[in-house]
Design a protein around this motif. Structure first.
Motif, PDB file in Angstrom:
ATOM      1  N   THR A   1      42.276  38.916  36.163  1.00 40.12           N
ATOM      2  CA  THR A   1      43.362  39.277  35.180  1.00 40.12           C
ATOM      3  C   THR A   1      42.888  40.210  34.016  1.00 40.12           C
ATOM      4  OG1 THR A   1      42.393  37.473  33.838  1.00 40.12           O
ATOM      5  CG2 THR A   1      44.550  36.984  35.177  1.00 40.12           C
TER       6      THR A   1
ATOM      7  N   THR B   1      43.761  25.554  35.949  1.00 35.20           N
ATOM      8  CA  THR B   1      43.507  26.975  36.596  1.00 35.20           C
ATOM      9  C   THR B   1      44.926  27.936  36.761  1.00 35.20           C
ATOM     10  OG1 THR B   1      41.523  26.115  37.724  1.00 35.20           O
ATOM     11  CG2 THR B   1      42.627  28.346  38.534  1.00 35.20           C
TER      12      THR B   1
ATOM     13  N   ILE C   1      39.186  33.776  37.469  1.00 35.92           N
ATOM     14  CA  ILE C   1      40.265  34.160  36.477  1.00 35.92           C
ATOM     15  C   ILE C   1      40.168  35.344  35.721  1.00 35.92           C
ATOM     16  CG2 ILE C   1      42.047  33.529  34.692  1.00 35.92           C
ATOM     17  CD1 ILE C   1      41.261  30.413  35.761  1.00 35.92           C
TER      18      ILE C   1
ATOM     19  N   VAL D   1      38.869  33.701  28.431  1.00 35.07           N
ATOM     20  CA  VAL D   1      39.273  32.867  29.629  1.00 35.07           C
ATOM     21  C   VAL D   1      38.636  31.502  29.461  1.00 35.07           C
ATOM     22  CG1 VAL D   1      39.372  32.232  32.063  1.00 35.07           C
ATOM     23  CG2 VAL D   1      39.711  34.737  31.476  1.00 35.07           C
TER      24      VAL D   1
ATOM     25  N   TYR E   1      40.612  27.997  29.260  1.00 35.38           N
ATOM     26  CA  TYR E   1      40.581  27.055  30.056  1.00 35.38           C
ATOM     27  C   TYR E   1      40.170  25.501  29.243  1.00 35.38           C
ATOM     28  CZ  TYR E   1      39.189  24.706  34.516  1.00 35.38           C
ATOM     29  OH  TYR E   1      39.007  23.957  35.490  1.00 35.38           O
TER      30      TYR E   1
ATOM     31  N   ARG F   1      45.904  31.192  34.359  1.00 38.24           N
ATOM     32  CA  ARG F   1      46.347  32.406  35.221  1.00 38.24           C
ATOM     33  C   ARG F   1      47.473  33.010  34.595  1.00 38.24           C
ATOM     34  NH1 ARG F   1      43.211  34.210  39.597  1.00 38.24           N
ATOM     35  NH2 ARG F   1      41.789  32.542  40.382  1.00 38.24           N
TER      36      ARG F   1
END
Length: 65
Positions: free
Chosen positions: A17, A50, A13, A24, A28, A54
């Motif tokens: 990104t 996930t 990810i 992240v 998460y 995103r």
């Protein structure tokens, strides 16, 4: 079916990104906590978390679950 390693998911990810892995990872963990609270079935939680992380990083508008 084996669940993907969280570290691998976070790295993917982050790379996709252009976001720091630490950011992240926090998103998460927060999203996992939100989704797993009261959940009875956790089989697809990794996929859902996930996807949400995103989308959040890409600024995609979304409906509340």
């Amino acid at each position: 079916m084996a669940q993907p390693n969280v570290e691998d998911v976070v790295k993917a990810i982050a790379a996709d990104t252009n976001t720091p892995a630490e950011t992240v990872s926090k998103m998460y963990a927060d999203t996992w906590a939100e989704y797993s609270d009261g959940a009875r079935v956790l089989d697809y939680l990794t996929v859902l978390v996930t996807k949400r992380v995103r989308e959040n990083l890409r600024g995609v508008p979304r409906d509340k679950h």
